[in-house]
Design a protein around this motif. Structure first.
Motif, mmCIF file in Angstrom:
data_model
loop_
_atom_site.group_PDB
_atom_site.id
_atom_site.type_symbol
_atom_site.label_atom_id
_atom_site.label_comp_id
_atom_site.label_asym_id
_atom_site.label_seq_id
_atom_site.Cartn_x
_atom_site.Cartn_y
_atom_site.Cartn_z
ATOM 1 N N VAL A 95 21.934 -39.318 -21.093
ATOM 2 C CA VAL A 95 22.582 -39.730 -19.609
ATOM 3 C C VAL A 95 23.899 -40.192 -20.052
ATOM 4 O O VAL A 95 24.336 -40.332 -21.254
ATOM 5 N N GLU A 96 24.924 -40.328 -19.171
ATOM 6 C CA GLU A 96 26.352 -40.592 -19.453
ATOM 7 C C GLU A 96 26.761 -41.958 -18.536
ATOM 8 O O GLU A 96 25.863 -42.597 -17.952
ATOM 9 N N TYR A 97 27.861 -42.497 -19.353
ATOM 10 C CA TYR A 97 28.147 -43.606 -18.738
ATOM 11 C C TYR A 97 29.736 -44.015 -18.912
ATOM 12 O O TYR A 97 30.187 -43.654 -19.911
ATOM 13 N N HIS A 98 30.350 -44.668 -17.992
ATOM 14 C CA HIS A 98 31.731 -45.153 -18.337
ATOM 15 C C HIS A 98 32.096 -45.975 -17.422
ATOM 16 O O HIS A 98 31.276 -46.301 -16.360
ATOM 17 N N SER A 99 32.937 -46.815 -17.563
ATOM 18 C CA SER A 99 33.123 -48.057 -16.645
ATOM 19 C C SER A 99 34.721 -48.181 -16.172
ATOM 20 O O SER A 99 35.478 -48.043 -17.315
ATOM 21 N N MET A 100 34.979 -48.447 -15.199
ATOM 22 C CA MET A 100 36.434 -48.533 -14.872
ATOM 23 C C MET A 100 36.500 -49.385 -13.484
ATOM 24 O O MET A 100 35.457 -49.570 -12.769
ATOM 25 N N PRO A 101 37.540 -50.028 -13.317
ATOM 26 C CA PRO A 101 37.717 -50.905 -12.044
ATOM 27 C C PRO A 101 38.202 -50.249 -10.825
ATOM 28 O O PRO A 101 38.756 -48.919 -11.019
ATOM 29 N N PHE A 102 37.585 -50.625 -9.602
ATOM 30 C CA PHE A 102 37.922 -50.167 -8.505
ATOM 31 C C PHE A 102 38.032 -51.283 -7.628
ATOM 32 O O PHE A 102 37.872 -52.329 -7.761
ATOM 33 N N ASN A 103 38.638 -51.070 -6.326
ATOM 34 C CA ASN A 103 38.876 -52.091 -5.184
ATOM 35 C C ASN A 103 37.880 -51.878 -4.249
ATOM 36 O O ASN A 103 37.771 -50.974 -3.776
ATOM 37 N N LEU A 104 37.161 -52.835 -3.961
ATOM 38 C CA LEU A 104 36.118 -53.163 -3.027
ATOM 39 C C LEU A 104 36.669 -53.790 -1.739
ATOM 40 O O LEU A 104 37.135 -54.932 -1.841
ATOM 41 N N ILE A 105 36.576 -53.090 -0.605
ATOM 42 C CA ILE A 105 37.055 -53.739 0.663
ATOM 43 C C ILE A 105 35.817 -54.022 1.897
ATOM 44 O O ILE A 105 34.951 -52.955 1.617
ATOM 45 N N GLY A 106 35.975 -55.061 2.216
ATOM 46 C CA GLY A 106 35.185 -55.139 3.178
ATOM 47 C C GLY A 106 34.669 -56.927 3.127
ATOM 48 O O GLY A 106 33.853 -57.317 3.957
ATOM 49 N N ARG A 107 35.418 -57.329 2.158
ATOM 50 C CA ARG A 107 35.063 -58.802 2.417
ATOM 51 C C ARG A 107 36.343 -59.614 2.920
ATOM 52 O O ARG A 107 37.354 -58.842 3.299
ATOM 53 N N ASP A 108 36.457 -60.879 2.938
ATOM 54 C CA ASP A 108 37.672 -61.692 3.378
ATOM 55 C C ASP A 108 39.018 -61.088 2.668
ATOM 56 O O ASP A 108 40.029 -61.108 3.497
ATOM 57 N N GLU A 109 38.912 -60.808 1.367
ATOM 58 C CA GLU A 109 39.980 -60.360 0.459
ATOM 59 C C GLU A 109 39.481 -59.174 -0.287
ATOM 60 O O GLU A 109 38.395 -59.194 -0.574
ATOM 61 N N PRO A 110 40.520 -58.254 -0.414
ATOM 62 C CA PRO A 110 40.040 -57.032 -1.279
ATOM 63 C C PRO A 110 39.628 -57.662 -2.748
ATOM 64 O O PRO A 110 40.262 -58.555 -3.454
ATOM 65 N N GLN A 111 38.708 -57.065 -3.511
ATOM 66 C CA GLN A 111 38.057 -57.509 -4.806
ATOM 67 C C GLN A 111 38.370 -56.346 -5.662
ATOM 68 O O GLN A 111 37.872 -55.246 -5.284
ATOM 69 N N ARG A 112 38.732 -56.760 -7.059
ATOM 70 C CA ARG A 112 38.530 -55.728 -7.876
ATOM 71 C C ARG A 112 37.372 -55.527 -8.632
ATOM 72 O O ARG A 112 37.165 -57.023 -9.259
ATOM 73 N N VAL A 113 36.469 -54.790 -8.463
ATOM 74 C CA VAL A 113 35.378 -54.668 -9.033
ATOM 75 C C VAL A 113 34.844 -53.851 -10.405
ATOM 76 O O VAL A 113 35.514 -52.759 -10.294
ATOM 77 N N GLN A 114 34.603 -54.456 -11.549
ATOM 78 C CA GLN A 114 34.397 -53.498 -12.650
ATOM 79 C C GLN A 114 32.994 -52.510 -12.491
ATOM 80 O O GLN A 114 32.046 -53.311 -12.000
ATOM 81 N N THR A 115 33.194 -51.478 -12.270
ATOM 82 C CA THR A 115 32.197 -50.312 -12.107
ATOM 83 C C THR A 115 31.645 -49.512 -13.113
ATOM 84 O O THR A 115 32.460 -48.876 -13.854
ATOM 85 N N GLY A 116 30.443 -49.572 -13.350
ATOM 86 C CA GLY A 116 29.600 -48.727 -14.058
ATOM 87 C C GLY A 116 29.329 -47.428 -13.506
ATOM 88 O O GLY A 116 28.635 -47.404 -12.530
ATOM 89 N N VAL A 117 29.853 -46.541 -14.106
ATOM 90 C CA VAL A 117 29.423 -45.083 -13.515
ATOM 91 C C VAL A 117 28.584 -44.484 -14.420
ATOM 92 O O VAL A 117 28.876 -44.111 -15.438
ATOM 93 N N VAL A 118 27.311 -44.143 -13.854
ATOM 94 C CA VAL A 118 26.153 -43.716 -14.599
ATOM 95 C C VAL A 118 25.446 -42.491 -14.170
ATOM 96 O O VAL A 118 25.609 -42.346 -12.778
ATOM 97 N N SER A 119 24.639 -41.989 -14.863
ATOM 98 C CA SER A 119 23.721 -40.739 -14.323
ATOM 99 C C SER A 119 22.622 -41.502 -13.544
ATOM 100 O O SER A 119 22.540 -42.760 -13.750
ATOM 101 N N TRP A 120 21.881 -40.623 -12.582
ATOM 102 C CA TRP A 120 21.245 -41.356 -11.475
ATOM 103 C C TRP A 120 19.837 -41.859 -12.209
ATOM 104 O O TRP A 120 19.290 -42.900 -11.871
#
Length: 809
Positions: A95-120
């Protein structure tokens, strides 16, 4: 059982009749056992416990080092991952893995969330089942699938209050709607902590055309799970076979000048690699402290036992055997040790959070540090072992002469073996204390040198902010440049702002050096020699002024260099010295291997500690930010006053340009510099604390033994003085006897400290393990403390009245 209960009751009564001794013993043991419990809880959670996953011992981390260009792990490309997944005979899952930040929108304020990108099947490999909802499925990894998210337990609790209805909620990320399909349980996350997870096809970075079709687009982390019955040795042979096949089939992707190879490291070993040396040394230090505590208490117990020899003689006369007396002494020692262990356990609980934060600087396994049954058993084992030592040694040295003891006060019996045992214990205490003080001294000297390192910049009044722009919205360099220009225009006009700059990095950022290849105009690389490599960083014109880096030659960037086609660069002094003689770098040209255009060097700046204070200065090349604008940018702002106060101005300016853009990692360069020193500072403080306690306990031990010896030799000293011995000669005699023990201990300690230095060499910065100044200072300090400690009972000996001493004895 009745006898045991009787021993316990008698032991408790005996200890309560000596409250001073009991209190000192319990508190001293609490320090020794508590320190060991606290450090062992970290060692156990980080180094000893198996990974908290099903068949975690079969999980390995695949790495692709390139030793010829000094790259520890180049990572893998998607095409390489597919090859190893299909061709490996030893791996059940890849399996593969990497981690990077993205902006999550849908709350009161936009949030920067650390996101793990992984194989299914990443979590299936680990054997992790979601707490709510479902895990990823194979269908989620198709390009036509809807975007889905898994939330980590901590993020679910902190951002959504543990909402049980979160599954099915939709959020916007990278201009796509993402649906929450599950929540992970509260488990340690490896290799990094993430807020959310997504399948690889949902990541715009990983799913780009360059990554999917280019074999050399490396950088992804890969994990594998060994098949049942397979060994690591067989896997290494399997990987070597696959690698050899790929190298032959795609020689252009595996140039010999890089020396690429494929290896496998057990996941547990990789996660604890950085923490292992520090934790083992700290555990050894705490065990040494416990040895000093034990030797000191054995000395106290031996001295106290002398006063009880009349009691022991009477009990022997009444029929108590030697074994029965020994059992009573062991029971009393165990009661003391268990009491000290209970107090030490409380002390360990109070320091647990601090130690977890300390461990988190070295490994992601810090979350597993806890006072669990294993740690409790360790504490019980240490306490019982200590109790046996405290009871058995006095019992073994007991030689009871019933007739003599019943007729006398027991003073004469101490002249024999017990005096020798006490001297051996003092020598041991001094030797161990010397070793601990040397360890602490080396760490202090190392830390002082680290503090004195010139970082090559001025951190005063500089604010840093991370702005990780939306991947979908800011999808070309021109839009990124426009955002940076607009933000700079707004901030430069703010009161108190001196300068504003942008870069993809900043000094002491704690990252891993990422180097790029280059060639020098007019020089032809030798056949088989690896391409020259250096760290390249983008910087806006005001970067050097904002950071406070000194210009040595030429110039830095100006407004003209911000044009997209300007091909200029600024290099550090170490780069210029490495490739040309001093002062000849200006006007030279470099470019990426086979690149279309040459870049002219227009300036040389001072060296900067870009990654950490204890690393060698990296040769660096700066290029104009306009030429290489990074979406994941760093804003740097120098102010006339407190830089922290400018954070609100930055937030308002960013919000005016893009209300959906969050800010992250807001800190000053002063804070960054302090943070870079946090780990060595904490290690130094822990070792210093243990060494300080050891010195204090050793000093009391030396003083106690000499004082006891003086009290037992009162008659002899009185007789000497009656026969004409001067007070000075008595003082010299007593002081000399004490210092002989100290000097023997110091001699043994020097030999042991030399061995310790070699073990500590990996923790030291710019200082030799045999640093003479450290040895001189510790020898002097311990000698002065020993002289002062021995001087008190020695002076008391000179005040003995010969008449009173002879009358009493």
């Amino acid at each position: 059982m009745n006898s045991l209960i009787q021993d316990i009751r008698f032991g408790l009564r005996t200890l309560l009749r000596s409250p001073g001794f009991t209190l000192v013993a319990v508190l001293t043991l609490a320090m020794g056992i508590g320190a060991n419990t606290a450090i062992f809880s970290v060692v156990n959670g980080v180094l000893l416990q198996p990974l908290p996953y099903e068949t975690g011992e079969r999980i390995v981390n695949l790495q692709q080092p390139a030793p010829l260009i000094e790259v520890q792990n180049a990572g893998f490309s998607p095409l390489e991952i597919a090859d190893y997944r299909e061709q490996s005979q030893s791996l059940e899952t890849v399996v593969e893995y990497h981690s990077m930040p993205f902006n999550l929108i849908g709350r009161d304020e936009p949030q920067r969330v650390q996101t793990g990108v992984v194989s299914w099947n990443f979590f299936d490999m680990l054997g992790v089942r979601p707490l709510l909802g479902r895990s990823f499925a194979a269908d989620d990894e198709t390009h036509e699938a809807d975007a889905v998210l898994l939330l980590s337990y901590d993020y679910w609790q902190q951002s959504f209050g543990g909402d049980p209805n979160i599954v099915g909620e939709e959020f916007e990320m990278n201009d796509r709607v993402h649906t929450v399909v599950g929540v992970l349980p509260s488990i340690p996350q490896y290799p990094n902590e993430n807020d959310v997870y997504m399948p690889v096809t949902a990541c715009p970075f990983r799913n780009g055309e360059g990554w999917r079709t280019t074999r050399t687009a490396r950088g992804l982390t890969v994990f594998g799970k060994l098949k049942e019955g397979e060994s690591l040795a067989r896997l290494e042979g399997d990987l070597s076979t696959v690698a050899g096949r790929l190298h032959s089939e795609y020689p252009e992707a595996y140039p010999e000048t890089r020396g690429l190879e494929t290896i496998a490291v057990p996941l547990k070993e990789e996660l604890t690699r950085r923490a292992r040396p520090t934790l083992w040394i700290l555990l050894g230090t705490s065990l040494s402290l416990l040895l000093i505590v034990c030797t000191n208490l054995v000395n106290l117990t031996l001295a106290r036992h002398v006063g009880r020899e009349r009691e022991m003689s009477i009990r022997t006369a009444l029929g108590a055997g030697r074994g029965r007396l020994a059992r009573q002494l062991v029971t009393e020692g165990t009661i003391l040790a268990l009491s000290g262990g209970a107090a030490g356990l409380l002390l360990a609980l109070l320091t647990l959070d601090m130690l977890k934060a300390f461990a988190a600087r070295f490994t992601s396994r810090a979350a597993e540090v806890a006072i669990d049954p294993t740690v409790l058993l360790f504490t019980l084992g240490v306490a019982l072992s200590t109790g046996l030592v405290l009871g058995i040694l006095p019992a073994l040295r007991s030689r009871v002469d019933i007739n003599t003891q019943i007729k006398s006060d027991g003073a004469s019996s101490v002249v024999g073996g017990r005096g020798s045992l006490r001297k051996i214990l003092v020598v041991s205490q001094v030797a161990i204390s010397f070793v601990l003080l040397i360890g602490a001294g080396l760490m202090i000297r190392s830390f002082m040198k680290l503090q004195d390192v010139d970082p090559g910049f001025n951190p005063e009044n500089v604010l840093t902010v991370r702005l990780d722009l939306n991947w979908s919205k800011y999808d070309n360099p021109e839009i990124i440049r426009s955002f940076a220009d607009a933000l700079e225009t707004k901030l430069v006009g703010s009161p108190g702002v001196v300068s504003v700059a942008f870069s993809n990095s900043y000094p002491l950022n704690g990252g891993v050096p990422f180097t790029q290849g280059f060639e020098i105009e007019g020089e032809v690389a030798d056949e088989g020699r690896p391409t020259e490599r250096t760290v390249m960083t983008s910087a806006s014109p005001a970067y050097f002024q904002t950071v406070g880096t000194r210009l040595l030659q030429g110039r830095t960037f100006d407004a003209f260099d911000q044009q997209e086609k300007a091909q200029v660069g600024v290099v550090t002094r170490s780069f210029a010295r490495k490739y040309w003689d001093e002062g000849e770098a200006i006007g030279k040209r470099i470019r990426p291997p086979g690149g279309p255009e040459w870049m002219e060097i227009v300036g040389v700046v001072d060296d900067v500690k870009q990654f950490s204070l204890d690393q060698e200065t990296s040769e660096m090349v700066f290029v104009p930010y306009a030429i290489s604008p990074f979406r994941d940018m760093r804003l740097l702002l120098r102010s006339r006053g407190d830089a922290r106060a400018m954070a609100m101005d930055v937030r308002e300016a960013v919000s005016e340009i893009d209300p959906a853009q969050p800010l992250a990692e807001i800190q000053t360069l002063e804070e960054v510099r302090r943070e870079s020193l946090a780990s060595p500072r904490l290690t130094m403080m822990l070792m210093g604390l243990f060494a300080g306690l050891a010195l204090a306990i050793t000093a009391t031990g030396i003083g106690g033994v000499i004082a006891f010896t003086v009290s037992q030799r009162t008659s002899e000293i009185g007789l000497r003085m009656a026969l004409g011995a001067s007070r000075g000669s008595v003082l010299s005699m007593v002081l000399g006897q004490g210092m002989v023990l100290v000097f023997v201990g110091l001699g043994i300690g020097v030999l042991a400290a030399l061995a310790l230095g070699r073990l500590m060499s990996g923790l030291l910065f710019n200082i030799a393990p045999t640093d003479p100044w450290t040895f001189i200072v510790v020898l002097t300090t311990l000698s002065i403390v020993a002289v002062a400690t021995c001087l008190i009972p020695a002076r008391r000996a000179t005040s003995i009245s010969p008449t009173e001493a002879l009358r009493i004895h």
